[in-house]
Design a protein around this motif. Structure first.
Motif, PDB file in Angstrom:
ATOM      1  N   ASN A 196       0.825  -1.209   0.000  1.00  0.00           N
ATOM      2  CA  ASN A 196       0.000   0.000   0.000  1.00  0.00           C
ATOM      3  C   ASN A 196       0.860   1.261   0.000  1.00  0.00           C
ATOM      4  O   ASN A 196       0.562   2.240   0.699  1.00  0.00           O
ATOM      5  N   ARG A 197       1.923   1.232  -0.778  1.00  0.00           N
ATOM      6  CA  ARG A 197       2.827   2.378  -0.906  1.00  0.00           C
ATOM      7  C   ARG A 197       3.121   2.642  -2.387  1.00  0.00           C
ATOM      8  O   ARG A 197       4.271   2.602  -2.833  1.00  0.00           O
ATOM      9  N   PRO A 198       2.111   2.927  -3.185  1.00  0.00           N
ATOM     10  CA  PRO A 198       2.335   3.125  -4.623  1.00  0.00           C
ATOM     11  C   PRO A 198       3.177   4.354  -4.940  1.00  0.00           C
ATOM     12  O   PRO A 198       3.984   4.331  -5.869  1.00  0.00           O
ATOM     13  N   ALA A 199       3.006   5.444  -4.172  1.00  0.00           N
ATOM     14  CA  ALA A 199       3.748   6.668  -4.456  1.00  0.00           C
ATOM     15  C   ALA A 199       5.246   6.443  -4.302  1.00  0.00           C
ATOM     16  O   ALA A 199       6.050   6.875  -5.150  1.00  0.00           O
ATOM     17  N   GLU A 200       5.635   5.750  -3.240  1.00  0.00           N
ATOM     18  CA  GLU A 200       7.051   5.495  -2.997  1.00  0.00           C
ATOM     19  C   GLU A 200       7.648   4.623  -4.103  1.00  0.00           C
ATOM     20  O   GLU A 200       8.748   4.878  -4.590  1.00  0.00           O
ATOM     21  N   MET A 201       6.910   3.603  -4.525  1.00  0.00           N
ATOM     22  CA  MET A 201       7.442   2.688  -5.524  1.00  0.00           C
ATOM     23  C   MET A 201       7.516   3.334  -6.902  1.00  0.00           C
ATOM     24  O   MET A 201       8.463   3.094  -7.656  1.00  0.00           O
ATOM     25  N   TYR A 202       6.533   4.147  -7.254  1.00  0.00           N
ATOM     26  CA  TYR A 202       6.616   4.846  -8.541  1.00  0.00           C
ATOM     27  C   TYR A 202       7.763   5.854  -8.538  1.00  0.00           C
ATOM     28  O   TYR A 202       8.412   6.072  -9.575  1.00  0.00           O
ATOM     29  N   LEU A 203       8.017   6.459  -7.394  1.00  0.00           N
ATOM     30  CA  LEU A 203       9.152   7.373  -7.288  1.00  0.00           C
ATOM     31  C   LEU A 203      10.462   6.617  -7.461  1.00  0.00           C
ATOM     32  O   LEU A 203      11.365   7.064  -8.188  1.00  0.00           O
ATOM     33  N   LEU A 204      10.570   5.456  -6.828  1.00  0.00           N
ATOM     34  CA  LEU A 204      11.770   4.644  -6.983  1.00  0.00           C
ATOM     35  C   LEU A 204      11.920   4.149  -8.415  1.00  0.00           C
ATOM     36  O   LEU A 204      13.042   4.053  -8.929  1.00  0.00           O
ATOM     37  N   ALA A 205      10.803   3.837  -9.060  1.00  0.00           N
ATOM     38  CA  ALA A 205      10.855   3.402 -10.458  1.00  0.00           C
ATOM     39  C   ALA A 205      11.421   4.501 -11.340  1.00  0.00           C
ATOM     40  O   ALA A 205      12.270   4.251 -12.207  1.00  0.00           O
ATOM     41  N   ALA A 206      10.980   5.732 -11.104  1.00  0.00           N
ATOM     42  CA  ALA A 206      11.485   6.865 -11.895  1.00  0.00           C
ATOM     43  C   ALA A 206      12.983   7.047 -11.679  1.00  0.00           C
ATOM     44  O   ALA A 206      13.738   7.268 -12.638  1.00  0.00           O
ATOM     45  N   VAL A 207      13.415   6.921 -10.429  1.00  0.00           N
ATOM     46  CA  VAL A 207      14.843   7.054 -10.120  1.00  0.00           C
ATOM     47  C   VAL A 207      15.635   5.928 -10.779  1.00  0.00           C
ATOM     48  O   VAL A 207      16.708   6.147 -11.357  1.00  0.00           O
ATOM     49  N   GLY A 208      15.100   4.703 -10.715  1.00  0.00           N
ATOM     50  CA  GLY A 208      15.792   3.564 -11.303  1.00  0.00           C
ATOM     51  C   GLY A 208      15.960   3.702 -12.804  1.00  0.00           C
ATOM     52  O   GLY A 208      17.052   3.494 -13.338  1.00  0.00           O
ATOM     53  N   TYR A 209      14.891   4.063 -13.494  1.00  0.00           N
ATOM     54  CA  TYR A 209      14.971   4.250 -14.951  1.00  0.00           C
ATOM     55  C   TYR A 209      15.922   5.396 -15.306  1.00  0.00           C
ATOM     56  O   TYR A 209      16.679   5.309 -16.279  1.00  0.00           O
ATOM     57  N   PHE A 210      15.893   6.450 -14.505  1.00  0.00           N
ATOM     58  CA  PHE A 210      16.777   7.596 -14.785  1.00  0.00           C
ATOM     59  C   PHE A 210      18.243   7.208 -14.620  1.00  0.00           C
ATOM     60  O   PHE A 210      19.070   7.520 -15.484  1.00  0.00           O
ATOM     61  N   VAL A 211      18.573   6.552 -13.521  1.00  0.00           N
ATOM     62  CA  VAL A 211      19.966   6.187 -13.249  1.00  0.00           C
ATOM     63  C   VAL A 211      20.510   5.281 -14.357  1.00  0.00           C
ATOM     64  O   VAL A 211      21.613   5.500 -14.881  1.00  0.00           O
ATOM     65  N   ILE A 212      19.750   4.269 -14.731  1.00  0.00           N
ATOM     66  CA  ILE A 212      20.208   3.339 -15.761  1.00  0.00           C
ATOM     67  C   ILE A 212      20.328   4.029 -17.113  1.00  0.00           C
ATOM     68  O   ILE A 212      21.345   3.906 -17.811  1.00  0.00           O
ATOM     69  N   SER A 213      19.300   4.784 -17.500  1.00  0.00           N
ATOM     70  CA  SER A 213      19.309   5.434 -18.813  1.00  0.00           C
ATOM     71  C   SER A 213      20.391   6.513 -18.889  1.00  0.00           C
ATOM     72  O   SER A 213      21.092   6.619 -19.910  1.00  0.00           O
ATOM     73  N   PHE A 214      20.556   7.272 -17.827  1.00  0.00           N
ATOM     74  CA  PHE A 214      21.576   8.325 -17.826  1.00  0.00           C
ATOM     75  C   PHE A 214      22.974   7.718 -17.875  1.00  0.00           C
ATOM     76  O   PHE A 214      23.840   8.206 -18.615  1.00  0.00           O
ATOM     77  N   SER A 215      23.204   6.657 -17.115  1.00  0.00           N
ATOM     78  CA  SER A 215      24.523   6.013 -17.103  1.00  0.00           C
ATOM     79  C   SER A 215      24.863   5.442 -18.480  1.00  0.00           C
ATOM     80  O   SER A 215      25.986   5.604 -18.979  1.00  0.00           O
ATOM     81  N   LEU A 216      23.885   4.792 -19.106  1.00  0.00           N
ATOM     82  CA  LEU A 216      24.121   4.241 -20.439  1.00  0.00           C
ATOM     83  C   LEU A 216      24.350   5.348 -21.460  1.00  0.00           C
ATOM     84  O   LEU A 216      25.175   5.201 -22.375  1.00  0.00           O
ATOM     85  N   SER A 217      23.650   6.451 -21.317  1.00  0.00           N
ATOM     86  CA  SER A 217      23.829   7.578 -22.242  1.00  0.00           C
ATOM     87  C   SER A 217      25.237   8.153 -22.127  1.00  0.00           C
ATOM     88  O   SER A 217      25.848   8.538 -23.134  1.00  0.00           O
ATOM     89  N   MET A 218      25.777   8.211 -20.914  1.00  0.00           N
ATOM     90  CA  MET A 218      27.141   8.696 -20.722  1.00  0.00           C
ATOM     91  C   MET A 218      28.154   7.752 -21.378  1.00  0.00           C
ATOM     92  O   MET A 218      29.137   8.192 -21.983  1.00  0.00           O
ATOM     93  N   LEU A 219      27.902   6.453 -21.277  1.00  0.00           N
ATOM     94  CA  LEU A 219      28.794   5.490 -21.916  1.00  0.00           C
ATOM     95  C   LEU A 219      28.742   5.619 -23.438  1.00  0.00           C
ATOM     96  O   LEU A 219      29.772   5.514 -24.118  1.00  0.00           O
ATOM     97  N   VAL A 220      27.549   5.864 -23.962  1.00  0.00           N
ATOM     98  CA  VAL A 220      27.407   6.049 -25.407  1.00  0.00           C
ATOM     99  C   VAL A 220      28.167   7.283 -25.864  1.00  0.00           C
ATOM    100  O   VAL A 220      28.816   7.284 -26.919  1.00  0.00           O
ATOM    101  N   ARG A 221      28.132   8.363 -25.082  1.00  0.00           N
ATOM    102  CA  ARG A 221      28.875   9.582 -25.431  1.00  0.00           C
ATOM    103  C   ARG A 221      30.369   9.312 -25.469  1.00  0.00           C
ATOM    104  O   ARG A 221      31.076   9.808 -26.352  1.00  0.00           O
TER     105      ARG A 221
END
Length: 231
Positions: A196-221
């Motif tokens: 019963n904590r959807p807000a916390e999990m969606y926030l963590l999901a956003a952080v998780g997707y950002f960290v992975i996508s940003f890190s991969l983008s830096m490697l691509v650069r």
């Protein structure tokens, strides 16, 4: 009004196992769709560059059609319109229980092929024609010249763009929620509903997707900078 966030429930082993299994599926979906989409996209790119008129038209219609339709709609098409017998044929006894996951793999492979084909077409056209002429001069056929001379250089030239599209593909895998596939975002949603904590999990999901996508983008650069130096 304060959100009153509480992350104390994150110590549960259920969360780690759920998020790990769904993350593995998202990575597998990304990898399979990227490999299959690149292979199919290369074929489509060669069709668009072919001197055969009907091949050009078929490839052009395919690319323009899929690039003009929202991905979530294509996901629903493949899931709802393709009969269950097809999934059973390619997946055996797993077809019934994992139809959403198989539908997502098929959808992303064919959908991403339209985007990868344009990247590969640009890569093929970036290779100087003199390279092809040199291949023909030593007795190569068109197929040999493409396979041994043009395509390796095209892949190298377009590798950063191909990887960037793959990062976008990883983000787009979250859309398979529309058909109930157990991707990473679905894992976050399931855990959020369980505690019963959807807000916390969606926030963590956003952080998780950002960290992975940003890190991969830096490697691509970094890779792009190295390729430019090699040139």
């Amino acid at each position: 009004m304060a959100l009153n966030l509480d992350f104390s429930f994150l110590t549960s082993d259920v969360i780690r196992s759920n998020l790990l299994s769904t993350f593995e599926y998202s990575v597998q979906l990304t990898a399979v769709a990227a490999i299959g989409g690149t292979a199919l996209g290369t074929l489509i790119a060669l069709m668009r560059l072919s001197s055969v008129r009907w091949m050009q038209r078929v490839a052009t219609v395919y690319v323009d059609l899929l690039r003009s339709i929202p991905l979530v709609m294509v996901i629903l098409w493949f899931y709802l319109l393709i009969p269950q017998s097809f999934y059973s044929m390619i997946a055996g006894s797993f077809g019934e229980n994992h139809r959403p996951e198989f539908a997502a793999v098929i959808t992303f492979t064919f959908f991403e092929a339209a985007y990868y084909s344009e990247i590969m077409r640009a890569g093929i056209q970036s290779v100087p024609r003199g390279q092809s002429y040199a291949g023909y001069a030593v007795g190569m056929t068109y197929a040999q010249c493409m396979r041994l001379v043009v395509l390796p250089q095209a892949f190298r030239n377009m590798l950063p763009v191909l990887l960037t599209q793959t990062v976008v593909l990883f983000q787009d895998t979250s859309l398979v929620y529309a058909i109930g596939a157990s991707d990473w975002l679905k894992g976050f949603q399931t855990v959020g509903n369980l505690f019963n904590r959807p807000a916390e999990m969606y926030l963590l999901a956003a952080v998780g997707y950002f960290v992975i996508s940003f890190s991969l983008s830096m490697l691509v650069r970094r890779l792009q900078a190295k390729i430019q130096i090699i040139r």
